[in-house]
Design a protein around this motif. Structure first.
Motif, short mmCIF file in Angstrom:
data_model
loop_
_atom_site.label_atom_id
_atom_site.label_comp_id
_atom_site.label_asym_id
_atom_site.label_seq_id
_atom_site.Cartn_x
_atom_site.Cartn_y
_atom_site.Cartn_z
N ALA A 142 -5.44 42.03 78.19
CA ALA A 142 -6.30 42.07 77.25
C ALA A 142 -7.46 40.98 77.25
O ALA A 142 -8.42 41.42 77.12
N ALA A 143 -7.03 39.76 77.33
CA ALA A 143 -8.04 38.64 77.47
C ALA A 143 -8.99 38.92 78.39
O ALA A 143 -10.04 38.53 78.50
N ILE A 144 -8.31 39.32 79.85
CA ILE A 144 -9.10 39.22 80.85
C ILE A 144 -10.21 40.46 80.92
O ILE A 144 -11.41 40.39 81.38
N ARG A 145 -9.60 41.59 80.55
CA ARG A 145 -10.65 42.72 80.52
C ARG A 145 -11.56 42.45 79.40
O ARG A 145 -12.97 43.01 79.35
N ALA A 146 -11.38 41.95 78.37
CA ALA A 146 -12.46 41.64 77.27
C ALA A 146 -13.41 40.54 77.75
O ALA A 146 -14.46 40.73 77.64
N ALA A 147 -12.85 39.70 78.83
CA ALA A 147 -13.79 38.81 79.46
C ALA A 147 -14.70 39.48 80.31
O ALA A 147 -15.96 39.28 80.42
N VAL A 221 -7.36 31.50 82.93
CA VAL A 221 -6.21 31.30 83.65
C VAL A 221 -5.56 29.74 83.16
O VAL A 221 -4.45 29.54 83.09
N ASP A 222 -6.50 28.88 83.04
CA ASP A 222 -6.24 27.49 82.62
C ASP A 222 -5.36 27.49 81.24
O ASP A 222 -4.41 26.97 80.91
N ASP A 223 -5.97 28.58 80.53
CA ASP A 223 -5.18 28.77 79.18
C ASP A 223 -4.12 29.42 79.23
O ASP A 223 -3.01 29.04 78.25
N PHE A 224 -3.83 30.04 80.20
CA PHE A 224 -2.62 30.88 80.22
C PHE A 224 -1.33 29.81 81.09
O PHE A 224 -0.33 30.36 81.30
N GLY A 225 -1.88 28.68 81.28
CA GLY A 225 -0.71 27.72 81.88
C GLY A 225 -1.08 27.57 83.51
O GLY A 225 -0.08 27.08 84.10
N GLY A 226 -2.03 28.14 83.88
CA GLY A 226 -2.40 28.02 85.48
C GLY A 226 -1.85 29.30 86.15
O GLY A 226 -2.10 29.11 87.35
N THR A 227 -1.29 30.26 85.56
CA THR A 227 -0.62 31.30 86.39
C THR A 227 -1.10 32.64 85.87
O THR A 227 -1.00 32.86 84.68
N VAL A 228 -1.31 33.55 86.76
CA VAL A 228 -1.41 35.05 86.39
C VAL A 228 -0.55 35.86 86.82
O VAL A 228 -0.34 35.60 88.35
N VAL A 229 0.33 36.58 86.34
CA VAL A 229 1.37 37.54 86.88
C VAL A 229 0.76 38.78 87.08
O VAL A 229 0.62 39.55 86.09
N MET A 230 0.52 39.38 88.35
CA MET A 230 0.12 40.53 88.60
C MET A 230 1.00 41.78 88.51
O MET A 230 2.35 41.31 88.83
N ASP A 231 0.71 42.93 87.99
CA ASP A 231 1.81 44.00 88.02
C ASP A 231 1.17 44.98 89.02
O ASP A 231 0.26 45.58 88.68
N LEU A 232 1.94 44.69 90.23
CA LEU A 232 1.22 45.26 91.46
C LEU A 232 2.05 46.52 91.81
O LEU A 232 3.22 46.90 92.04
#
Length: 243
Positions: A142-147, A221-232
């Motif tokens: 949600a955060a990435i899409r909004a941005a 990503v910094d706010d997420f703790g430095g990692t994004v987990v993709m659902d591939l």
């Protein structure tokens, strides 16, 4: 498809590969190892890595010479044709398997299925596959899409399994099936931003908007703790020529 040539090396290092099981699914559907395989829009060889394990003579069709250079270096045994699919001449009698990994949407929607069918040998197999990039964490998504929508709200994602439905609706193929794979892919900040830099909608924007987008995503990503987990999610659409 030449939009990716400017980032050919980055495309090779940043884009995730395909499940090795894709090759087995193609062979099982075909009924054995085909006499030949041709790949549309091979790029730097992400799909080629899987198709080369089938064990059949392989032709790669890649119109961008910069991408083709990377491809030739990685797969010297493959025949690389630097032409658009629309200008490629299939061998007499057609090919056993015609494959396309993440390039189907670059082909003319009005003709791609007809051209694919006519390029296949009798009893041949069409194999179209690709990833759908999503996010394992709903809050991250949600955060990435909004941005991104705040920067550009005109980009629309294609539906999941759209390639399967495209092949099925064309009427050019029978016994159309979808085989699906799914995995979670953790990416550190720099890995994620590198992946974003290889996406077509990102590359279509002017440099200043690209920079703004990367800055925004980097902070997230910094706010997420430095990692994004993709659902591939990877879908493989298979079909046989209808006539």
């Amino acid at each position: 498809m030449d939009v990716f040539g400017s980032v050919a090396d980055l495309y090779e290092t940043a884009r995730p590969g395909y499940p090795p099981e894709v090759a087995g699914a193609i062979v099982d559907y075909h009924g054995g190892v085909p006499a030949s395989v041709a790949e549309i829009g091979a790029g730097t060889g992400k799909g080629t890595a899987v198709l080369s394990t089938i064990g059949a003579p392989l032709t790669c069709i890649e119109p961008d010479p910069r991408m083709a250079t990377v491809l030739r270096a990685k797969y010297p045994a493959a025949q690389v044709r630097t032409v658009p699919f629309e200008q490629w001449s299939p061998p007499p009698g057609g090919v056993g398997v015609l494959a396309c990994a993440m390039a189907w949407h670059w082909l003319d929607p009005a003709t791609r299925n007809v051209r694919a069918r006519t390029a296949l040998a009798p009893g041949g197999t069409l194999a179209v596959f690709g990833h759908r990039y999503d996010y394992a964490d709903a809050e991250q998504a949600a955060a990435i899409r909004a941005a991104l929508n705040a920067l550009d709200d005109t980009v629309r994602e294609r539906p999941v399994d759209w390639m399967y439905h495209d092949v099925l609706a064309s009427g050019e193929f029978t016994d159309v099936r979808a085989v699906r794979f799914r995995r979670h892919l953790p990416l550190a900040r720099d890995q994620y931003l590198a992946l974003v830099r290889t996406f077509g909608p990102f590359l279509a924007h002017p440099p200043e908007m690209q920079r703004q987008g990367l800055d925004v995503l980097g902070r997230l990503v910094d706010d997420f703790g430095g990692t994004v987990v993709m659902d591939l999610r990877t879908t493989l659409a298979l079909g046989r020529p209808a006539r």
